[in-house]
Design an enzyme around this catalytic site. Sequence first.
Site, PDB file in Angstrom:
ATOM      1  N   HIS A  19       0.853  -1.239   0.049  1.00 58.47           N
ATOM      2  CA  HIS A  19       0.004  -0.031  -0.029  1.00 58.47           C
ATOM      3  C   HIS A  19       0.821   1.339   0.102  1.00 58.47           C
ATOM      4  O   HIS A  19       0.443   2.233  -0.608  1.00 58.47           O
ATOM      5  CB  HIS A  19      -0.898   0.081   1.285  1.00 58.47           C
ATOM      6  CG  HIS A  19      -1.777  -0.884   1.328  1.00 58.47           C
ATOM      7  ND1 HIS A  19      -1.941  -1.840   2.456  1.00 58.47           N
ATOM      8  CD2 HIS A  19      -2.690  -1.469   0.527  1.00 58.47           C
ATOM      9  CE1 HIS A  19      -2.932  -2.712   2.479  1.00 58.47           C
ATOM     10  NE2 HIS A  19      -3.511  -2.583   1.263  1.00 58.47           N
ATOM     11  N   LYS A  43     -18.464  -6.732   7.275  1.00 58.62           N
ATOM     12  CA  LYS A  43     -17.100  -7.476   7.160  1.00 58.62           C
ATOM     13  C   LYS A  43     -16.381  -7.663   8.508  1.00 58.62           C
ATOM     14  O   LYS A  43     -16.111  -6.451   9.342  1.00 58.62           O
ATOM     15  CB  LYS A  43     -16.341  -6.936   6.191  1.00 58.62           C
ATOM     16  CG  LYS A  43     -16.405  -7.162   4.640  1.00 58.62           C
ATOM     17  CD  LYS A  43     -15.298  -6.678   3.594  1.00 58.62           C
ATOM     18  CE  LYS A  43     -15.752  -7.462   2.324  1.00 58.62           C
ATOM     19  NZ  LYS A  43     -14.352  -6.958   1.551  1.00 58.62           N
ATOM     20  N   ARG A  92      -1.227  -6.008  -8.639  1.00 58.76           N
ATOM     21  CA  ARG A  92      -0.204  -6.976  -8.528  1.00 58.76           C
ATOM     22  C   ARG A  92       0.067  -8.254  -9.333  1.00 58.76           C
ATOM     23  O   ARG A  92       1.051  -8.673  -9.689  1.00 58.76           O
ATOM     24  CB  ARG A  92      -0.443  -7.559  -7.040  1.00 58.76           C
ATOM     25  CG  ARG A  92      -0.137  -6.679  -5.711  1.00 58.76           C
ATOM     26  CD  ARG A  92      -0.676  -7.318  -4.509  1.00 58.76           C
ATOM     27  NE  ARG A  92      -2.051  -7.609  -4.723  1.00 58.76           N
ATOM     28  CZ  ARG A  92      -2.650  -7.967  -3.730  1.00 58.76           C
ATOM     29  NH1 ARG A  92      -2.356  -8.040  -2.440  1.00 58.76           N
ATOM     30  NH2 ARG A  92      -4.152  -8.025  -3.843  1.00 58.76           N
ATOM     31  N   SER A 130      -2.603  -7.757   2.634  1.00 56.91           N
ATOM     32  CA  SER A 130      -2.893  -7.828   4.053  1.00 56.91           C
ATOM     33  C   SER A 130      -3.349  -9.118   4.543  1.00 56.91           C
ATOM     34  O   SER A 130      -3.147  -9.477   5.763  1.00 56.91           O
ATOM     35  CB  SER A 130      -4.026  -6.935   4.184  1.00 56.91           C
ATOM     36  OG  SER A 130      -3.617  -5.437   3.989  1.00 56.91           O
TER      37      SER A 130
HETATM   38  O1  PNS Z   1      -8.807  -3.360   0.075  1.00 59.64           O
HETATM   39  P1  PNS Z   1      -9.816  -3.692  -0.496  1.00 59.64           P
HETATM   40  O2  PNS Z   1     -10.706  -4.646   0.233  1.00 59.64           O
HETATM   41  O3  PNS Z   1      -9.409  -4.547  -1.936  1.00 59.64           O
HETATM   42  O4  PNS Z   1     -10.841  -2.555  -1.339  1.00 59.64           O
HETATM   43  C1  PNS Z   1     -11.980  -2.737  -1.893  1.00 59.64           C
HETATM   44  C2  PNS Z   1     -12.961  -1.340  -1.753  1.00 59.64           C
HETATM   45  C3  PNS Z   1     -12.975  -0.909  -0.389  1.00 59.64           C
HETATM   46  C4  PNS Z   1     -11.890  -0.272  -2.535  1.00 59.64           C
HETATM   47  C5  PNS Z   1     -14.082  -1.452  -2.413  1.00 59.64           C
HETATM   48  O5  PNS Z   1     -14.788  -2.875  -2.313  1.00 59.64           O
HETATM   49  C6  PNS Z   1     -15.284  -0.460  -2.359  1.00 59.64           C
HETATM   50  O6  PNS Z   1     -14.968   0.628  -2.463  1.00 59.64           O
HETATM   51  N1  PNS Z   1     -16.275  -0.761  -1.689  1.00 59.64           N
HETATM   52  C7  PNS Z   1     -17.523   0.018  -1.466  1.00 59.64           C
HETATM   53  C8  PNS Z   1     -18.739  -0.235  -1.978  1.00 59.64           C
HETATM   54  C9  PNS Z   1     -18.744   0.082  -3.461  1.00 59.64           C
HETATM   55  O7  PNS Z   1     -18.556   1.131  -3.733  1.00 59.64           O
HETATM   56  N2  PNS Z   1     -18.894  -0.826  -4.472  1.00 59.64           N
HETATM   57  C10 PNS Z   1     -19.183  -0.648  -5.927  1.00 59.64           C
HETATM   58  C11 PNS Z   1     -18.055  -0.774  -6.549  1.00 59.64           C
HETATM   59  S1  PNS Z   1     -17.253  -2.376  -6.737  1.00 59.64           S
END
Ligand code: PNS
Length: 162
Positions: A19, A43, A92, A130
């Site tokens: 990150h 979650k 990645r 993570s």
């Molecule tokens: O670190 P992560 O868990 O890969 O991050 C994922 C994240 C948090 C960026 C994504 O799941 C998110 O923004 N979720 C919020 C809900 C949303 O906007 N969903 C629609 C887009 S798929």
Amino acid sequence: MENRICVYPGSFDPVTHGHLDIIGRVSRLFPEIRVAVLDNPDKEKVFTVDERMAMLKKACAHLPNIKIDSYSGLLVDYMRSIDAGFVVRGLRSASDFEAEFQMAQMNSQLSETMESLFLMTSPQYAYISSGIVRQIASFGGDISAFVPACILQEVNKRFRSK
Ligand code: PNS
């Protein structure tokens, strides 16, 4: 150019060198970066949103244009609320690409103005996640190569007390 705020969203449970690689590199491209922690009550996380934000603040203290924030609900709504035009995510691997491609397409349907950008993770961090850090820490392994030194003690402590 307007909307020059770039959001780097994620779970950051906990923040890793991967990150920080993305944060450091994108901080040179935009005047203001918001690193935004998703506050998702569905979650189960090891660290609370406040803990994850505090760890990010420590790890990014040397970068003046980084603000740490949190959001709940849709990313596009959060971005509208702060008038951010860009979102950045790290890639990645090809499997990351598939998930990120779907998320970017979905977000572009939900917001006409939001632009998704991707940075290839630097090769030395491409294997870090993570999830793997949590797994290694939970078995008492050494995670010092994967997370910033300023949060190492806190992460280890959480897993030792479990
Ligand atoms: O670190 P992560 O868990 O890969 O991050 C994922 C994240 C948090 C960026 C994504 O799941 C998110 O923004 N979720 C919020 C809900 C949303 O906007 N969903 C629609 C887009 S798929």
